[in-house]
Design an enzyme around this catalytic site. Structure first.
Site, PDB file in Angstrom:
ATOM      1  N   ASP A  15       0.832  -1.203   0.000  1.00 35.28           N
ATOM      2  CA  ASP A  15       0.000   0.000   0.000  1.00 35.28           C
ATOM      3  C   ASP A  15       0.874   1.264   0.000  1.00 35.28           C
ATOM      4  O   ASP A  15       1.978   1.263   0.546  1.00 35.28           O
ATOM      5  CB  ASP A  15      -0.914  -0.027   1.235  1.00 35.28           C
ATOM      6  CG  ASP A  15      -2.025   1.007   1.137  1.00 35.28           C
ATOM      7  OD1 ASP A  15      -2.357   1.435   0.001  1.00 35.28           O
ATOM      8  OD2 ASP A  15      -2.562   1.401   2.183  1.00 35.28           O
ATOM      9  N   ASN A  63     -10.875  -2.379  -4.831  1.00 32.50           N
ATOM     10  CA  ASN A  63     -10.115  -1.464  -5.706  1.00 32.50           C
ATOM     11  C   ASN A  63     -10.749  -1.351  -7.091  1.00 32.50           C
ATOM     12  O   ASN A  63     -10.495  -0.388  -7.817  1.00 32.50           O
ATOM     13  CB  ASN A  63      -8.663  -1.922  -5.876  1.00 32.50           C
ATOM     14  CG  ASN A  63      -7.805  -1.796  -4.638  1.00 32.50           C
ATOM     15  OD1 ASN A  63      -6.864  -2.566  -4.447  1.00 32.50           O
ATOM     16  ND2 ASN A  63      -8.098  -0.830  -3.777  1.00 32.50           N
TER      17      ASN A  63
HETATM   18  C1  IPE Z   1      -5.179  -2.557   0.073  1.00 34.40           C
HETATM   19  O1  IPE Z   1      -4.924  -1.212  -0.099  1.00 34.40           O
HETATM   20  C2  IPE Z   1      -5.181  -3.263  -1.236  1.00 34.40           C
HETATM   21  C3  IPE Z   1      -3.894  -3.353  -1.905  1.00 34.40           C
HETATM   22  C4  IPE Z   1      -2.743  -2.978  -1.438  1.00 34.40           C
HETATM   23  C5  IPE Z   1      -3.935  -3.973  -3.206  1.00 34.40           C
HETATM   24  P1  IPE Z   1      -6.107  -0.134  -0.188  1.00 34.40           P
HETATM   25  O2  IPE Z   1      -5.468   1.166  -0.468  1.00 34.40           O
HETATM   26  O3  IPE Z   1      -7.149  -0.581  -1.133  1.00 34.40           O
HETATM   27  O4  IPE Z   1      -6.693  -0.188   1.299  1.00 34.40           O
HETATM   28  P2  IPE Z   1      -7.663   0.803   2.061  1.00 34.40           P
HETATM   29  O5  IPE Z   1      -8.752   1.200   1.135  1.00 34.40           O
HETATM   30  O6  IPE Z   1      -6.843   1.991   2.455  1.00 34.40           O
HETATM   31  O7  IPE Z   1      -8.131   0.036   3.250  1.00 34.40           O
HETATM   32  C1  IPE Z   2      -1.697   0.235  -3.276  1.00 32.03           C
HETATM   33  O1  IPE Z   2      -1.432   1.576  -3.315  1.00 32.03           O
HETATM   34  C2  IPE Z   2      -1.824  -0.386  -4.652  1.00 32.03           C
HETATM   35  C3  IPE Z   2      -3.224  -0.652  -5.059  1.00 32.03           C
HETATM   36  C4  IPE Z   2      -4.247  -0.638  -4.269  1.00 32.03           C
HETATM   37  C5  IPE Z   2      -3.436  -0.935  -6.472  1.00 32.03           C
HETATM   38  P1  IPE Z   2      -2.601   2.633  -3.342  1.00 32.03           P
HETATM   39  O2  IPE Z   2      -2.972   2.891  -4.756  1.00 32.03           O
HETATM   40  O3  IPE Z   2      -3.713   2.229  -2.450  1.00 32.03           O
HETATM   41  O4  IPE Z   2      -1.863   3.891  -2.755  1.00 32.03           O
HETATM   42  P2  IPE Z   2      -2.441   4.936  -1.695  1.00 32.03           P
HETATM   43  O5  IPE Z   2      -2.918   4.141  -0.515  1.00 32.03           O
HETATM   44  O6  IPE Z   2      -3.544   5.676  -2.372  1.00 32.03           O
HETATM   45  O7  IPE Z   2      -1.268   5.781  -1.371  1.00 32.03           O
HETATM   46 MG    MG Z   3      -4.062   2.512  -0.451  1.00 31.06          MG
END
Ligand code: IPE
Ligand code: IPE
Ligand code: MG
Length: 232
Positions: A15, A63
């Site tokens: 993340d 996502n």
């Molecule tokens: C979790 O990250 C999913 C991945 C890293 C693929 P998110 O960014 O989706 O999590 P939340 O929404 O902050 O809980």
């Molecule tokens: C995790 O990084 C990767 C995916 C969920 C695809 P994020 O895209 O959630 O990055 P932040 O949390 O917005 O920084």
């Molecule tokens: Mg994230």
């Protein structure tokens, strides 16, 4: 890393790609590209240390509600780089699997995932598991429904064999980067006795040294699995 217990299976919630990019005034898609590159180097490093299985959370079922252009950028990364980045690691005897409901992806992306799986299916000992379109609740509900359809009661063992992760042992260590302290629907069943490690670093900035630190931390913990210290 001498004297350190290396976890057999590490799972990583990667993340923070978006925030990493935003801080540098770059588009989120650039964060994902750097994240993917970091993921590959981190995997190489983990296998060098003796880790046998690595599961990475690349895209959750939730996502899929993200803006279309961000999702398209992620699919393009798979189209352009997935095989090129992963095949060199696989040549050291690593099998790649996708875990999740990949039917939700565009056809051509599904094909890339399936082909990579087929090409590496001869490797048995080590694995990379890419959690894509993955949600633990979705996984559990599917498993329950298939048991119901078969009309069979489940045991812990038979239930595990109905999950997307059926061929992989439970994770010993789950690492989440990006500051949040939650599981976000990742491996809820398999995480029963995993050690959890949270890092404030955004994923593209999570270095090999940071992984070493997480493993040393893991190594210092006492895993009791419900028993007393004296019983261990
Ligand atoms: C979790 O990250 C999913 C991945 C890293 C693929 P998110 O960014 O989706 O999590 P939340 O929404 O902050 O809980
Ligand atoms: C995790 O990084 C990767 C995916 C969920 C695809 P994020 O895209 O959630 O990055 P932040 O949390 O917005 O920084
Ligand atoms: Mg994230």
């Amino acid at each position: 890393m001498q004297g350190v217990t290396i976890p057999k299976h590490i799972a990583i919630i990667m993340d923070g790609n978006g925030r990493w990019a935003k801080k540098r005034m770059l588009p989120r898609s650039v964060g994902h590209k750097f994240g993917m590159e970091r993921m590959v180097s981190l995997m190489e490093h983990a296998f060098d240390l003796g880790v046998e299985h690595i599961t990475v959370y690349a895209l959750s079922t939730e996502n899929l509600q993200r803006p279309k252009d961000e999702l398209e950028a992620l699919f393009d990364l798979i189209r352009k780089n997935y095989r090129e980045y992963l095949m060199p690691i696989c040549q050291r005897g690593v099998r790649v699997r996708s875990v999740g409901n990949i039917a939700l992806l565009p056809e051509d992306v599904q094909k890339i995932l399936r082909d990579t799986e087929a090409e590496t299916s001869q490797y048995e000992k080590k694995s990379i598991n890419i959690a894509v379109c993955y949600g633990a609740r979705d996984e559990i509900i599917r498993a329950v429904n298939s048991a119901v359809e078969r009309g069979e009661k489940v045991t812990e063992k038979s239930f595990s064999s109905l999950l997307y992760t059926k061929d992989v042992p439970d994770p010993d260590l789950i690492i989440r980067t990006g500051k949040e302290v939650r599981l976000s629907n990742f491996l809820l069943y398999q995480a029963a006795y995993a050690e959890l490690y949270f890092s404030k670093k955004m994923f593209p900035a999570f270095s090999d040294k940071d992984l070493d630190k997480a493993i040393v931390d893991f190594s210092l913990r006492t895993r009791r699995f419900g028993k007393t210290d004296e019983q261990l």
